[in-house]
Each structure stands twice: as structure tokens, then as C-alpha cells.
Write an enzyme that holds these catalytic residues in place. Sequence first.
Site, short mmCIF file in Angstrom:
data_model
loop_
_atom_site.label_atom_id
_atom_site.label_comp_id
_atom_site.label_asym_id
_atom_site.label_seq_id
_atom_site.Cartn_x
_atom_site.Cartn_y
_atom_site.Cartn_z
N ALA A 169 -15.75 24.75 -84.14
CA ALA A 169 -15.25 24.68 -85.51
C ALA A 169 -14.64 26.00 -85.97
O ALA A 169 -13.70 26.02 -86.77
CB ALA A 169 -16.37 24.26 -86.46
N ALA A 173 -18.04 19.13 -85.93
CA ALA A 173 -19.42 18.84 -86.30
C ALA A 173 -20.25 20.11 -86.12
O ALA A 173 -20.38 20.61 -85.01
CB ALA A 173 -19.99 17.71 -85.45
N THR A 182 -30.88 29.63 -86.80
CA THR A 182 -30.32 30.93 -87.14
C THR A 182 -29.23 30.76 -88.20
O THR A 182 -28.78 29.65 -88.47
CB THR A 182 -29.70 31.60 -85.89
OG1 THR A 182 -28.54 30.85 -85.49
CG2 THR A 182 -30.70 31.67 -84.74
N HIS A 222 -26.21 31.24 -87.96
CA HIS A 222 -24.93 30.96 -87.32
C HIS A 222 -24.20 29.79 -88.00
O HIS A 222 -22.99 29.84 -88.22
CB HIS A 222 -25.15 30.66 -85.84
CG HIS A 222 -23.90 30.46 -85.06
ND1 HIS A 222 -23.05 31.49 -84.74
CD2 HIS A 222 -23.33 29.34 -84.54
CE1 HIS A 222 -22.02 31.03 -84.06
NE2 HIS A 222 -22.17 29.72 -83.93
#
EC number: 2.5.1.78
Length: 162
Positions: A61, A85, A91, A93
Site C-alpha cells: 500500500a 489491504a 507495531t 507500522h
Amino acid sequence: MTVFEGNFENSKDLNIGIVVSRFNDLITNKLLSGCIDCLKRHGVNVETNENKVDIAWVPGAYELPLITQLMARTKKYDVIITLGAVIRGDTPHFDVVISEASKGIASVTRDTSIPIIFGVLTTDTMQQALERAGIKNNLGWGYALQALEMGSLVNAMKISKV
């Protein structure tokens, strides 16, 4: 007073770009399938030899904005659909990726005046993502409908020189 609306009957001649994230491809392949099915059912010729629909695959993404921007700058496309997706993990992230992807894609829309459909799922679990890309409710179909509406709306406004 002039009223502008997208018209699905005038959308079959749109040139459509689709940028798909390969990460979580179990989900993104389903979104793409729903997207292509919707375009076909609305009269868009999705055959490769017609060049009405082009698909670009990116690693994840985070890479969607760059390729979306490159496609938009060609001026070939009336509308571009982004599919991805991003599923929350343990985390931060997730937050970084979705923030940069959404800001980047929005920036392309503003910079090029080409409608970009934000079709990136953001879910907490894989199950939630599967539910949104499934047979009963495939959001890929909805993203394609948005693309047809926005592409025809922008073209109508260009013709009227708004």
C-alpha cells in the site's frame, strides 16, 4: 441552476487505471475480481486488447501513491482505482503505512484533477478484511461503481467547462 451527476450509461467509454497492492494478495485479488466484474457488468470492455482498463501491481500500500501519480500524469486515464489491504499488527507500522498511502493518493487527486478512488481496506483482523472482500459484500464492486460515477461526472464537468 446546473446540476452535475455521474451517469453510469456514459461510463462504458472511460479509460480506467487500477493500481493493486500485492501485499495481502488473498484480499486484493478478491477486491480486483469484484472491481473487474462490476466494470464488465456496466459495459466497460476489460479485454486486454481494448486498452480501456490497465492494471499495475505494486509491492504494498505504501507504493500505491507513486504508481498512481505516474499513471495520472500520462493523462490516459479518466479515473484510477487503488486497491490494497492493510491489516493492523502489533507495531505502529499499520498507522504509518495507511497514513502515507492515504495522504499520497489524496495528493495525486488534487495535483492532477483526476479522480482517484481510495480502495484500501484498513482492518484490525484478516477476518474483517475477508468479510469486506467476500462474495456477499465485495467492496471492490463498490470502488468500481465510484470510479464509473466520478469518471463520468468529471468528464461531464469538463465538457461544460466548469
